[in-house]
Design an enzyme around this catalytic site. Structure first.
Site, PDB file in Angstrom:
ATOM      1  CG  HIS A 154      44.057   3.674 -68.369  1.00 18.46           C
ATOM      2  ND1 HIS A 154      44.425   4.308 -67.199  1.00 18.46           N
ATOM      3  CD2 HIS A 154      44.263   4.575 -69.365  1.00 18.46           C
ATOM      4  CE1 HIS A 154      44.833   5.540 -67.491  1.00 18.46           C
ATOM      5  NE2 HIS A 154      44.740   5.730 -68.790  1.00 18.46           N
ATOM      6  CD  GLU A 167      47.803   5.765 -71.751  1.00 17.05           C
ATOM      7  OE1 GLU A 167      47.448   6.843 -72.213  1.00 17.05           O
ATOM      8  OE2 GLU A 167      47.168   5.166 -70.881  1.00 17.05           O
TER       9      GLU A 167
END
Ligand code: PGA
Length: 239
Positions: free
Chosen positions: A94, A164
């Protein structure tokens, strides 16, 4: 390992460093997972087993895993331990981990392999910064992240990719639908081996934009941060 191919859409809640027992009890009382889709809640590790897993196709996911399998690494949790606790999914790479914990593509690749070896599905996160987007470097950046962080044993049955854009995370901004579709199509076609991978979109997903984004041909679901903390909003996204 969960059979990913049976789902047309996958929705993953990323709670980050949020939640407590009271929040979780209320949340799981109200959560309405749609049994036709795959819904995953990535809570902080200490709460992973509080998920009321009486709902079909509702799973627990971790937000990170140790690079190491065992040994003198205080504070770490290994892929094997997650497997022992019957955790089915784990986020890897992430952007907050890359940014605040100095995670590199190299470490993400090792973590991804460890997860696959322990029958846990890694959700490998990639994405560009605003500066990179403005310099038209998005595809180049993603290409490097994919080449360096996805191990050879990853395939469409045991791994998921999440796109993302860093500038869209928690900002209320999203790329246009055309831009999202272009990037997802790039990821799937850059190399034949990624053709059948599930590619999720993440970054400022809300009830009001999730349907249009999820309906794009090359979007296979969403990774949801802030909006996943509001159970009514999350219910509406996954319905
Ligand atoms: P956001 O976060 O939905 O709050 O933008 C997404 C994520 O960080 O996974």
């Amino acid at each position: 390992m969960i059979k990913l191919s049976k789902f047309s859409s996958i929705f993953i809640a990323n709670w980050k460093l949020n939640g407590n027992i009271e929040f979780i009890e209320k949340y799981y009382q109200k959560l309405l997972a749609n049994p036709k889709n795959c819904t995953v809640v990535c809570s902080p590790n200490i709460y992973l087993n509080r998920l009321k897993n009486n709902n079909i196709n509702l799973f627990s996911g971790a937000q990170d895993v140790s690079l190491y399998n065992e040994g003198a690494y205080t504070g770490e949790i290994s892929a094997n331990m997650l497997n022992d606790e019957k955790i089915d999914f784990c986020l890897v790479g992430h952007s907050e981990r890359r940014q605040y914990f100095n995670e590199s593509n190299k470490t993400i690749k090792i973590k991804t392999s460890n997860l696959i070896n322990n029958n846990i599905i890694p959700v490998i996160c990639i994405g560009e910064t605003l500066e990179e987007k403005e310099k038209k470097l998005t595809k180049k950046v993603l290409d490097k992240q994919i080449n360096e962080s996805i191990p050879i044993e990853s395939n469409f049955e045991n791994s998921i990719i999440a796109y993302e854009p860093i500038w869209a995370i928690g900002t209320g901004l999203t790329p246009s639908l055309e831009e999202i579709e272009e990037v997802h199509s790039f990821i799937k076609t850059k190399n034949i081996r990624f053709n059948k991978f599930k590619v999720l979109y993440g970054g400022s997903i809300k009830a009001s934009n999730s349907k249009n984004i999820n309906n794009l041909p090359n979007v296979d679901g969403c990774l949801i941060g802030g909006s996943s903390l509001k159970v009514d909003e999350f219910n509406s996204i996954i319905s």
